[in-house]
Design a protein around this motif. Structure first.
Motif, PDB file in Angstrom:
ATOM      1  N   VAL A 262       0.820  -1.161  -0.106  1.00 52.70           N
ATOM      2  CA  VAL A 262      -0.163   0.156   0.050  1.00 52.70           C
ATOM      3  C   VAL A 262       0.827   1.075  -0.076  1.00 52.70           C
ATOM      4  CG1 VAL A 262      -1.698   1.130   1.292  1.00 52.70           C
ATOM      5  CG2 VAL A 262      -1.862  -1.189   0.977  1.00 52.70           C
ATOM      6  N   ALA A 263       2.116   1.070   0.750  1.00 52.22           N
ATOM      7  CA  ALA A 263       2.894   2.391   0.791  1.00 52.22           C
ATOM      8  C   ALA A 263       3.619   2.681  -0.600  1.00 52.22           C
ATOM      9  CB  ALA A 263       3.913   2.266   1.757  1.00 52.22           C
ATOM     10  N   TRP A 495      -6.204  19.010  -3.160  1.00 51.75           N
ATOM     11  CA  TRP A 495      -4.892  18.699  -4.004  1.00 51.75           C
ATOM     12  C   TRP A 495      -4.145  17.656  -3.219  1.00 51.75           C
ATOM     13  CZ3 TRP A 495      -4.843  20.004  -8.771  1.00 51.75           C
ATOM     14  CH2 TRP A 495      -5.282  21.081  -9.104  1.00 51.75           C
ATOM     15  N   THR A 496      -3.742  16.750  -4.033  1.00 48.77           N
ATOM     16  CA  THR A 496      -2.972  15.479  -3.502  1.00 48.77           C
ATOM     17  C   THR A 496      -1.714  15.308  -4.190  1.00 48.77           C
ATOM     18  OG1 THR A 496      -4.911  14.358  -2.574  1.00 48.77           O
ATOM     19  CG2 THR A 496      -3.127  13.326  -2.955  1.00 48.77           C
ATOM     20  N   ARG A 497      -0.730  15.121  -3.641  1.00 49.68           N
ATOM     21  CA  ARG A 497       0.511  15.084  -4.449  1.00 49.68           C
ATOM     22  C   ARG A 497       1.283  13.577  -4.048  1.00 49.68           C
ATOM     23  NH1 ARG A 497       3.513  19.630  -6.684  1.00 49.68           N
ATOM     24  NH2 ARG A 497       2.530  21.467  -5.918  1.00 49.68           N
ATOM     25  N   PRO A 498       2.047  13.120  -5.064  1.00 49.60           N
ATOM     26  CA  PRO A 498       2.617  11.996  -4.967  1.00 49.60           C
ATOM     27  C   PRO A 498       4.010  11.827  -4.389  1.00 49.60           C
ATOM     28  CG  PRO A 498       3.077  12.762  -7.257  1.00 49.60           C
ATOM     29  CD  PRO A 498       2.184  13.863  -6.329  1.00 49.60           C
ATOM     30  N   ASP A 499       4.273  10.608  -3.671  1.00 56.41           N
ATOM     31  CA  ASP A 499       5.659  10.446  -3.492  1.00 56.41           C
ATOM     32  C   ASP A 499       6.800  10.991  -4.421  1.00 56.41           C
ATOM     33  OD1 ASP A 499       7.256   8.441  -1.052  1.00 56.41           O
ATOM     34  OD2 ASP A 499       8.312   8.977  -2.803  1.00 56.41           O
ATOM     35  N   ARG A 501       9.258   9.653  -5.214  1.00 56.95           N
ATOM     36  CA  ARG A 501       9.881   8.570  -5.905  1.00 56.95           C
ATOM     37  C   ARG A 501       9.205   8.114  -6.878  1.00 56.95           C
ATOM     38  NH1 ARG A 501      11.256   5.580  -0.344  1.00 56.95           N
ATOM     39  NH2 ARG A 501       9.474   6.868   0.042  1.00 56.95           N
ATOM     40  N   MET A 502       7.853   8.553  -7.122  1.00 55.29           N
ATOM     41  CA  MET A 502       7.063   8.024  -8.135  1.00 55.29           C
ATOM     42  C   MET A 502       7.582   8.740  -9.373  1.00 55.29           C
ATOM     43  SD  MET A 502       3.569   7.729  -6.416  1.00 55.29           S
ATOM     44  CE  MET A 502       3.162   6.680  -4.954  1.00 55.29           C
TER      45      MET A 502
ATOM     46  N   PRO B 560      10.520  10.507   2.082  1.00 56.68           N
ATOM     47  CA  PRO B 560       9.603  10.328   2.854  1.00 56.68           C
ATOM     48  C   PRO B 560       9.291   9.052   3.324  1.00 56.68           C
ATOM     49  CG  PRO B 560       8.567  11.098   0.811  1.00 56.68           C
ATOM     50  CD  PRO B 560      10.246  10.947   0.687  1.00 56.68           C
ATOM     51  N   TRP B 564       1.027   5.801   3.454  1.00 53.22           N
ATOM     52  CA  TRP B 564       0.299   6.008   2.180  1.00 53.22           C
ATOM     53  C   TRP B 564       1.133   6.976   1.435  1.00 53.22           C
ATOM     54  CZ3 TRP B 564      -2.712   3.987  -1.141  1.00 53.22           C
ATOM     55  CH2 TRP B 564      -3.451   4.804  -1.962  1.00 53.22           C
ATOM     56  N   PRO B 565       1.386   6.711   0.107  1.00 54.31           N
ATOM     57  CA  PRO B 565       2.422   7.499  -0.530  1.00 54.31           C
ATOM     58  C   PRO B 565       1.714   8.639  -1.254  1.00 54.31           C
ATOM     59  CG  PRO B 565       1.926   5.708  -2.029  1.00 54.31           C
ATOM     60  CD  PRO B 565       1.068   5.732  -0.602  1.00 54.31           C
ATOM     61  N   TYR B 566       0.700   9.117  -0.784  1.00 56.84           N
ATOM     62  CA  TYR B 566       0.007  10.545  -1.587  1.00 56.84           C
ATOM     63  C   TYR B 566      -0.383  11.396  -0.324  1.00 56.84           C
ATOM     64  CZ  TYR B 566      -0.321   6.990  -5.102  1.00 56.84           C
ATOM     65  OH  TYR B 566      -0.070   5.905  -6.250  1.00 56.84           O
ATOM     66  N   THR B 567       0.231  12.737  -0.611  1.00 56.30           N
ATOM     67  CA  THR B 567      -0.153  13.533   0.686  1.00 56.30           C
ATOM     68  C   THR B 567      -0.964  14.747   0.045  1.00 56.30           C
ATOM     69  OG1 THR B 567       2.215  13.096   1.086  1.00 56.30           O
ATOM     70  CG2 THR B 567       1.279  14.964   2.260  1.00 56.30           C
ATOM     71  N   THR B 568      -2.156  15.007   0.984  1.00 56.57           N
ATOM     72  CA  THR B 568      -2.672  16.117   0.851  1.00 56.57           C
ATOM     73  C   THR B 568      -2.283  17.526   1.162  1.00 56.57           C
ATOM     74  OG1 THR B 568      -4.900  14.818   0.742  1.00 56.57           O
ATOM     75  CG2 THR B 568      -5.162  17.064   1.709  1.00 56.57           C
ATOM     76  N   GLY B 569      -2.566  18.656   0.192  1.00 55.17           N
ATOM     77  CA  GLY B 569      -2.076  19.620   0.879  1.00 55.17           C
ATOM     78  C   GLY B 569      -0.777  20.023   0.373  1.00 55.17           C
ATOM     79  N   ARG B 571       3.142  19.926   0.331  1.00 56.72           N
ATOM     80  CA  ARG B 571       4.155  18.926   0.787  1.00 56.72           C
ATOM     81  C   ARG B 571       4.830  19.701   1.848  1.00 56.72           C
ATOM     82  NH1 ARG B 571       7.200  17.357  -4.828  1.00 56.72           N
ATOM     83  NH2 ARG B 571       6.741  19.495  -5.071  1.00 56.72           N
TER      84      ARG B 571
END
Lengths: 606, 606
Positions: A262-263, A495-499, A501-502, B560, B564-569, B571
């Protein structure tokens, strides 16, 4: 227990179809569409394609080597839905069973000669799940007898073998049949199938043994890998075995594999799978939106797994992922009319694909199709929607937990709870005691995105409201008829941002609203989605009739020309683009207005 | 003309193996390695795998349905290389031919029953190419007679058919056999095969007819699509037909398709193909580095096509792409010892893959393998390296053109030119008249990246130097022995950025130096390549013995964590990373030091 999963122990006990009833709403409407349209649609296509005729001995045999399983998945769906066509279809199946319990229309004298690809045990798995559904909704009959004889045949043939099946599913099916009948050898057979895998138990194949998780023992793996549906079905069976045998090490291993998956290996939609070639996970952080395979069945399998882990542990994060996958994979696959389906669910479609008129030979992601050569997804949708109410609420000693919000009724003990909401359109959920009462603990899941949610208890003197954080909000009191809880989940689009590393998502953001992922869709003659960059301002929602749409600031740039698309040195100053507003729609609803391009992840303006 | 491509008209006439000889250097060493190691390696493996035995009637037949073509490709390579093993191998092939010319070890009474996948005409194509090589290097013999009888059989069987082969190659082979023999029906057969495709001429398949370019007529397509090797082989055959029949419309169509493909569907390396599942092009700008299939054979086919277009039109950009593909695909596939090969050539490898010890079942990109179940690439490398000198220089009325720089000799008319260079290690190229002389025009290609190149004419009084821009630098004079031209190509390493529509490359840059693409490689225990961001400073080169390496400023961030690898708001502020310098090596040399991760495209620091 009218329920597909009934563990004999664990943190939570599921409430089944006899306890949870849905009214009209996001899920209630889909469950109704399933009973009225989807199940019949599947049956018609399997009759037309000859897959049902295979059981009657029609020649030549038609369909792929696993087509029997499709009839079984539909039988399971019919059982949960109380569909009147079940007895006749079950009777056709019964007629094809051999004296010794063997049942498969593809194989005969050469039975079990190709365990890697033959799918015989896989077919039994779905047959057994259908049988369990029949037992729990109706009781024993000719069909459940067929299923028992098939299960006994499997035990006779494989208990002392070193082999297993190239496609897991029989493991969880056998555990459930044990739970439904008390016959312990079914559990022992399931346990052996789980333990045997990775010893290895199968021959190598061009995709490599990781494809069917035979590269290492289940309890030693660190992450899900290989074919996604196989991986999550196997993990579901392993959880079932672990729970019934008290194997805490095995349960912990699956939990750890799930955590890492999931991570690092899950799309924003909850979908899983990055490789079209083998329908498989990619490496960590390999999540390209345009090649997101995210098979519908993989999403369903992930929901099944998360549900089992939730029941075993009570940890909220399993319900969080299940909800994400329900709204963004399960709900995405069927068209709004229930007559066509996505097989793959990519997050970016570059070229509008016209919907096929007949069977789709291909599992492309850009179109819904009425049927596929490999048509696992429609029947899987049918059985999952038919049993969906059983995924929504659970109990433990002294309490009821509501994990997913949908209008309807939940009955437990003497208590009848009425849930009213148009979630996820709004975040307001009312839970009222309609009948009964007494001391009890009511737990309401606050999703992991729902920071700043409010929970109000209504009393004659007014509403006593408090802020509740993600996790479970618990109200413990002595309930009386008319008592009411009001949950307020914050639904502002975000708004959601990706890690970082993606690689494939660098410089992009996506919009989510509640549990729903949004996308830009460009049907028909509208401008395409290349060259769009979105601005930093907060997305703005507005009501568009049946759905909530979202608008974001955007600039539509003029793409550079050029004979070679790579430029040396500093980039030329971009021409000022045209300022515009970009409309986003729920991802689960995309593609219902005709061929379109689509993207979930939007490039962010520098 | 000892040359694989000998058009009867066109802007340029190729100089063949009888006119161009290589000395030690980047290509000379590889051509020598081919003659000494690669050809024998391929023969040994095909003997061991039984593919040669198939021609002797060994049972059971072994290898895939197209394995005959592998022997033919090797025979072609042996012919160009003057390899002594050719006659015996050719004799084995001859023994399997039927009375009527039919020759295939896989099919018999069921010949031509599966044109979509049977590869019979594909095998003839490679047989004919081998025959042409034998004709041009040796003259007629038993083997060339076998080839003529096979070609006659093809014409007898297919001249008035509506069908064609699922895998193009026979088209260009037949045109070349026409060129070598003057037999016009071979050209007519090739023309019909080209015109027939897309009418459609084949049944639909799960991948869709675009897979084998049967979705529309060749002259109506706008871009290359489907299986890449099939697409570029077909286009090569179409150019050959167009040139021989004076079909300017067809030539223009292929040119336009090539233009769009190069502008939108080509990796930085010149490699083509984005989909592993069908070895196919993706949509425009769909060029994910980690899923770059970029099959070695596709690169070879692209070089063959570009060479044909160069000969037909004289346009420099075909030579530019050919050079890019030669240095970054053709040179990348074979290991430095010539005993293992890349099949796919991705631009990003996330997990080090150990090299397999024997046959690789899989076409993975992360490892070189001595042999593959589908082993098209090693033999294609062998025949291409064996004929490589024929790709370097051409003539036209009154002149010689040098398109690719390698130490060696070029002979034309009475003129013997000696080229001395260690290009691409340095950009200095000397061309000296060793023998002969007279008035002639010498054209030297200035690659499209080589802005600010210099061209010096050496005379007793010194060097007369001028700046020349990309294109062809022309020196026209009355040459005498000892006359010398000195070309200086600027070799400073440079940053290159992708078109913003390439989603998978957003926010990244790559380093190139001359025609060579560089990459970061992380073998063994070195830190992995996640979390690296490179700085804006110009890359710095330094000599590392045999190769030129490059260093760039970089920051190694701490990724990081999180479930869960997606972050809201917004970074979270990134932790300051560790400043470091990242070493880059030529992409063509990666993977020679053991299992490693690798990336061409490097995230750029904000």
């Amino acid at each position: 227990m009218v329920n597909p999963v009934v563990p004999s122990s664990g943190a939570l006990t599921p409430l089944g179809l006899d306890a949870v009833r849905l009214a009209s709403g996001f899920w209630g409407d889909r469950v109704a569409l399933n009973g009225e349209v989807i199940i019949a649609h599947c049956q018609e296509w399997m009759e037309k394609e000859g897959w049902i005729g295979n059981f009657r001995g029609d020649l030549p045999r038609r369909g792929r080597e696993f087509s029997d399983s499709e009839i079984y998945k539909l039988l399971e769906g019919m059982a949960w839905a109380g569909h009147p066509a079940l007895p006749e279809l079950a009777s056709a199946v019964a007629g094809a069973q051999k004296e010794d319990g063997y049942l498969n229309t593809r194989w005969n004298d050469d039975r079990y000669s190709d365990l890697e690809w033959g799918h015989e045990l896989y077919c039994y798995g779905h047959l057994i799940q259908a049988g369990v559904a029949r037992l729990r909704t109706h009781g024993e009959d000719e069909f459940t007898e067929v299923v028992r004889r098939a299960a006994d045949h499997v035990c006779d043939r494989f208990m002392h073998s070193t082999q297993t099946c190239g496609h897991p599913v029989v493991e969880m099916a056998l555990v459930e049949l044990y739970r439904a009948t008390g016959t312990e050898r079914y559990l022992e057979m399931a346990r052996r199938f789980v333990e045997r895998r990775g010893t290895p138990a199968l021959d190598d194949i061009p995709f490599g043994r990781a494809y069917f998780q035979d590269d290492m023992p289940v309890r030693r793996a660190e992450v899900f890998r290989g074919h996604v549906v196989r991986a999550v079905y196997l993990a579901s069976g392993a959880v079932d075995v672990a729970v019934e045998t008290g194997d805490d090490e095995l349960l912990a291993a699956i939990e750890a594999q799930w955590e890492r998956t999931v991570a690092r290996r899950t799309h924003l939609t909850g979908g899983m799978g990055s490789h079209f070639i083998d329908e498989a996970f990619g490496e960590d952080f390999e999540l390209p939106p345009d090649r997101a395979y995210s098979e519908t069945c993989a999403g369903i399998g992930s929901i099944m797994l998360a549900h089992r882990l939730l029941l075993a542990t009570g940890r909220v994060r399993y319900a969080d992922l299940a909800e994400r996958t329900m709204y963004n994979v399960l709900a995405t696959s069927p068209a709004s009319d229930g007559r066509s389906f996505f097989y793959a669910n990519p997050l970016r479609v570059r070229v509008p694909a016209p919907p096929p008129e007949g069977v789709n030979l291909r599992a492309d992601g850009g179109l819904r199709s009425p049927w596929f050569t490999v048509s696992c997804c429609p029947n899987n949708i049918a059985r999952t929607l038919a049993s969906l109410p059983a995924y929504l609420a659970t109990t433990d000693q002294g309490g009821v937990q509501i994990h997913h919000y949908a209008s309807g009724e939940i009955r437990h003990g003497g208590l009848l709870l009425r849930v009213e909401t148009d979630y996820p359109r709004s975040g307001a959920v009312t839970v009222r005691v309609a009948e009964g009462g007494g001391p009890a603990r009511l737990s309401l899941r606050i999703p992991n995105w729902a920071h700043g949610s409010t929970l109000g208890q209504v009393s004659p003197g007014g509403v006593d409201e408090r802020v509740v954080e993600p996790g479970y909000a618990v109200v413990e009191r002595d309930w009386r008829p008319g008592d009411e809880i009001r949950l307020g989940l914050p639904m502002a689009p975000r708004w959601t941002r990706p890690d970082p590393r993606m690689d494939a998502l660098r410089g992009c953001a996506a919009v989510e609203r509640g549990p729903v992922v949004y996308c830009a869709e460009s049907p028909g003659d509208e401008a395409d989605l290349d060259g769009i960059e979105v601005g930093p301002a907060a997305p703005v929602e507005h009501d568009a009739g049946g759905t909530v749409e979202v608008e974001v600031e955007a600039v539509r740039g003029r793409p550079p020309g050029g004979a070679w698309p790579y430029t040396t040195g500093t980039r030329p100053a971009a021409e000022p683009g045209e300022e515009t507003r970009l409309r986003l729609v729920p991802y689960h609803g995309w593609g219902n207005r005709g061929p379109a391009t689509m993207r979930v992840w939007l490039p962010v303006r520098d």
